[in-house]
Design an enzyme around this catalytic site. Sequence first.
Site, mmCIF file in Angstrom:
data_model
loop_
_atom_site.group_PDB
_atom_site.id
_atom_site.type_symbol
_atom_site.label_atom_id
_atom_site.label_comp_id
_atom_site.label_asym_id
_atom_site.label_seq_id
_atom_site.Cartn_x
_atom_site.Cartn_y
_atom_site.Cartn_z
ATOM 1 C CG PHE A 1 -1.770 1.144 1.451
ATOM 2 C CD1 PHE A 1 -2.977 1.230 0.773
ATOM 3 C CD2 PHE A 1 -1.422 2.161 2.321
ATOM 4 C CE1 PHE A 1 -3.820 2.313 0.958
ATOM 5 C CE2 PHE A 1 -2.261 3.257 2.522
ATOM 6 C CZ PHE A 1 -3.465 3.324 1.837
ATOM 7 C CG LEU B 1 -1.819 7.495 1.254
ATOM 8 C CD1 LEU B 1 -2.393 8.104 -0.017
ATOM 9 C CD2 LEU B 1 -2.965 7.177 2.225
ATOM 10 N N GLY C 1 2.051 12.962 5.078
ATOM 11 C CA GLY C 1 1.982 11.870 6.056
ATOM 12 C C GLY C 1 0.561 11.759 6.557
ATOM 13 C CB SER C 2 -1.105 13.024 9.648
ATOM 14 O OG SER C 2 -0.207 12.413 10.534
ATOM 15 C CD1 TRP D 1 7.444 7.296 5.775
ATOM 16 C CD2 TRP D 1 9.220 6.150 6.537
ATOM 17 N NE1 TRP D 1 8.339 8.202 6.284
ATOM 18 C CE2 TRP D 1 9.434 7.519 6.753
ATOM 19 C CE3 TRP D 1 10.196 5.243 6.931
ATOM 20 C CZ2 TRP D 1 10.598 8.017 7.348
ATOM 21 C CZ3 TRP D 1 11.344 5.726 7.515
ATOM 22 C CH2 TRP D 1 11.534 7.096 7.721
ATOM 23 C CB ILE D 2 6.186 1.438 0.604
ATOM 24 C CG1 ILE D 2 5.934 2.886 0.147
ATOM 25 C CG2 ILE D 2 5.120 0.471 0.045
ATOM 26 C CD1 ILE D 2 4.749 3.575 0.802
ATOM 27 C CB THR D 3 4.642 -2.036 5.191
ATOM 28 O OG1 THR D 3 4.754 -1.040 6.207
ATOM 29 C CG2 THR D 3 4.701 -3.415 5.828
ATOM 30 C CD GLU E 1 -2.441 1.029 8.508
ATOM 31 O OE1 GLU E 1 -3.205 1.699 7.799
ATOM 32 O OE2 GLU E 1 -1.575 0.280 8.048
ATOM 33 C CD GLU F 1 0.220 12.358 18.704
ATOM 34 O OE1 GLU F 1 0.423 11.720 17.653
ATOM 35 O OE2 GLU F 1 0.765 12.080 19.785
HETATM 36 C C1 LIG Z 1 7.197 1.229 10.119
HETATM 37 C C2 LIG Z 1 6.310 2.068 9.266
HETATM 38 C C3 LIG Z 1 5.579 1.470 8.236
HETATM 39 C C4 LIG Z 1 4.782 2.255 7.391
HETATM 40 N N1 LIG Z 1 4.130 1.647 6.342
HETATM 41 C C5 LIG Z 1 3.467 2.411 5.437
HETATM 42 C C6 LIG Z 1 2.894 1.815 4.267
HETATM 43 O O1 LIG Z 1 2.939 0.612 4.065
HETATM 44 N N2 LIG Z 1 2.275 2.634 3.372
HETATM 45 C C7 LIG Z 1 2.181 3.992 3.554
HETATM 46 O O2 LIG Z 1 1.603 4.664 2.705
HETATM 47 N N3 LIG Z 1 2.712 4.569 4.663
HETATM 48 C C8 LIG Z 1 3.349 3.823 5.609
HETATM 49 N N4 LIG Z 1 3.918 4.395 6.725
HETATM 50 C C9 LIG Z 1 3.778 5.831 6.930
HETATM 51 C C10 LIG Z 1 2.761 6.159 8.002
HETATM 52 O O3 LIG Z 1 1.470 5.933 7.524
HETATM 53 C C11 LIG Z 1 2.988 7.623 8.406
HETATM 54 O O4 LIG Z 1 4.180 7.609 9.164
HETATM 55 C C12 LIG Z 1 1.854 8.207 9.189
HETATM 56 O O5 LIG Z 1 0.771 8.433 8.333
HETATM 57 C C13 LIG Z 1 2.245 9.525 9.841
HETATM 58 O O6 LIG Z 1 2.797 10.395 8.914
HETATM 59 P P1 LIG Z 1 4.227 11.065 9.195
HETATM 60 O O7 LIG Z 1 5.144 10.020 9.688
HETATM 61 O O8 LIG Z 1 4.620 11.821 7.996
HETATM 62 O O9 LIG Z 1 3.987 12.036 10.422
HETATM 63 P P2 LIG Z 1 3.356 13.521 10.378
HETATM 64 O O10 LIG Z 1 2.033 13.495 9.727
HETATM 65 O O11 LIG Z 1 4.372 14.477 9.868
HETATM 66 O O12 LIG Z 1 3.134 13.777 11.938
HETATM 67 C C14 LIG Z 1 4.216 14.053 12.837
HETATM 68 C C15 LIG Z 1 3.623 14.266 14.216
HETATM 69 O O13 LIG Z 1 2.702 15.367 14.185
HETATM 70 C C16 LIG Z 1 1.421 14.944 14.640
HETATM 71 N N5 LIG Z 1 0.358 15.599 13.868
HETATM 72 C C17 LIG Z 1 0.242 15.727 12.524
HETATM 73 N N6 LIG Z 1 -0.894 16.348 12.197
HETATM 74 C C18 LIG Z 1 -1.555 16.591 13.373
HETATM 75 C C19 LIG Z 1 -2.808 17.182 13.722
HETATM 76 N N7 LIG Z 1 -3.655 17.633 12.783
HETATM 77 N N8 LIG Z 1 -3.135 17.264 15.033
HETATM 78 C C20 LIG Z 1 -2.315 16.786 16.000
HETATM 79 N N9 LIG Z 1 -1.118 16.225 15.736
HETATM 80 C C21 LIG Z 1 -0.735 16.109 14.442
HETATM 81 C C22 LIG Z 1 1.394 13.435 14.385
HETATM 82 O O14 LIG Z 1 0.453 12.782 15.206
HETATM 83 C C23 LIG Z 1 2.817 13.063 14.719
HETATM 84 O O15 LIG Z 1 2.962 12.931 16.104
HETATM 85 C C24 LIG Z 1 4.683 3.643 7.607
HETATM 86 C C25 LIG Z 1 5.389 4.238 8.661
HETATM 87 C C26 LIG Z 1 6.192 3.465 9.484
HETATM 88 C C27 LIG Z 1 6.960 4.129 10.592
#
Ligand SMILES: Cc1cc2nc3c(=O)[nH]c(=O)nc-3n(C[C@H](O)[C@H](O)[C@H](O)COP(=O)(O)OP(=O)(O)OC[C@H]3O[C@@H](n4cnc5c(N)ncnc54)[C@H](O)[C@@H]3O)c2cc1C
Length: 404
Positions: free
Chosen positions: A124, A126, A132-133, A157-159, A361, A365
Amino acid sequence: MATRVQLTPEQAAAREEYESFARDHIAPHADAWDRSAAVPEEFITTIAATGYLGACVPAAYGGSALDAIGFGLLNEETGRACSSVRSLLTVHGMASQAIGRWGTAAQRESWLPRLATGAAIGAFALTEPGAGSDVKGLVTTARRTEDGFVLDGAKRWITFGQRADIYLLFARLDGRETAFLVERGAPGLHVTPVRGILGTRASMLAELELRDCRVPAEALLGKPGFGLTAVAATALELGRYSVAWGCVGLIQACLDASLSYADRREQFGKRLRDHQLVQRMLADMATGAAAARLLCQQAGWLREAGDAQSVHATWLAKYFASTTAFRSAADAVQVHGAHGCGEEYPVQRYMRDAKVMELIEGTTELQQTTIAQSAYVGHAPARPATTPAATSNAALADDEKVTA
Ligand SMILES: Cc1cc2nc3c(=O)[nH]c(=O)nc-3n(C[C@H](O)[C@H](O)[C@H](O)COP(=O)(O)OP(=O)(O)OC[C@H]3O[C@@H](n4cnc5c(N)ncnc54)[C@H](O)[C@@H]3O)c2cc1C
């Protein structure tokens, strides 16, 4: 004693089967896989032979089409042994379910039988460097050509990205978020392994670069513009459900390891299990496992019934299970003392894996803000304080009168 309620005899038997498979084929190797940062190919063949990779594939295409509770139990028992293997079930299931639900007949016939048997592995894709979020920030683009599309962008970060044969990948087509099925080996797709990740180390993470990446017209999955709201949303819902159950397994693993260690280790002339402050940690883990399992079961029952409330129930389950898993894992290391920091015991792996569960997923937060906002649905607004004075302007002093 693991508390479980209302499993049918078939579900109870399936759970025993998953537990036995995980105990024999996953748990003994999980630390070594964590150290080598890979799940070996022989294991993928072994798990494929069980049919577990077909859990989210309809029977008509050779899958086992597990019901929601069955899929949850599989994730719990797998997650109890190894979060990296559980994450394989998660992303492979997300890709399989998306193709089954949104794919054309040709896409389903082409991919589902292979995904069911493990002849193809799904991932997956994305997340991007800047998205990220906030997934709506995705900037990967797709442009139409005479015979298909050209994709440009990057995914992070694609698992199981290092291993996948097919990526469920999201890009903007004419500015609209759209899902695509991108095959490994597509011209212009570059896959780079991610090294040194904190937890789920064996989940073979990769970065994807798409440079003039050419895919055929059949790569489009679902309608343009439905990529996030329909395809990714339903895939992430399944992913969240899978991770929540995996966390139940992780909490149970923390409890199992801590019970054993506290039973054997003596300090101050008695076993750790007889020290009350250690009992506090064991009690929290036991309660956490039972409560997380119940929330997951509730989400599963609603999911199976097709009840729209399953979405909210899954948020609750994932939030509680992932935060409890991290607390339980930190406590498990604490119970083990210095031994908990070494490689002799798996609890340091549990702690690293559990931290990841609070990010994937939907971060903790994002769950907190979503759950808090939903809590207002149906909540009666507080009535303004009414005092005899407030009901009658005449009774107020001039400077207190309510005016438009
Ligand atoms: C081991 C691992 C496997 C993964 N596998 C996949 C995968 O298979 N496919 C894929 O697409 N992605 C994958 N990811 C990515 C994962 O989905 C993202 O890390 C996640 O969506 C968070 O995005 P970010 O790391 O960019 O953090 P950010 O979105 O940059 O957030 C950083 C911090 O800010 C906080 N924050 C952000 N926005 C808000 C808000 N509105 N209110 C309060 N706090 C906020 C967050 O909670 C977090 O604490 C994986 C990540 C990891 C670590």
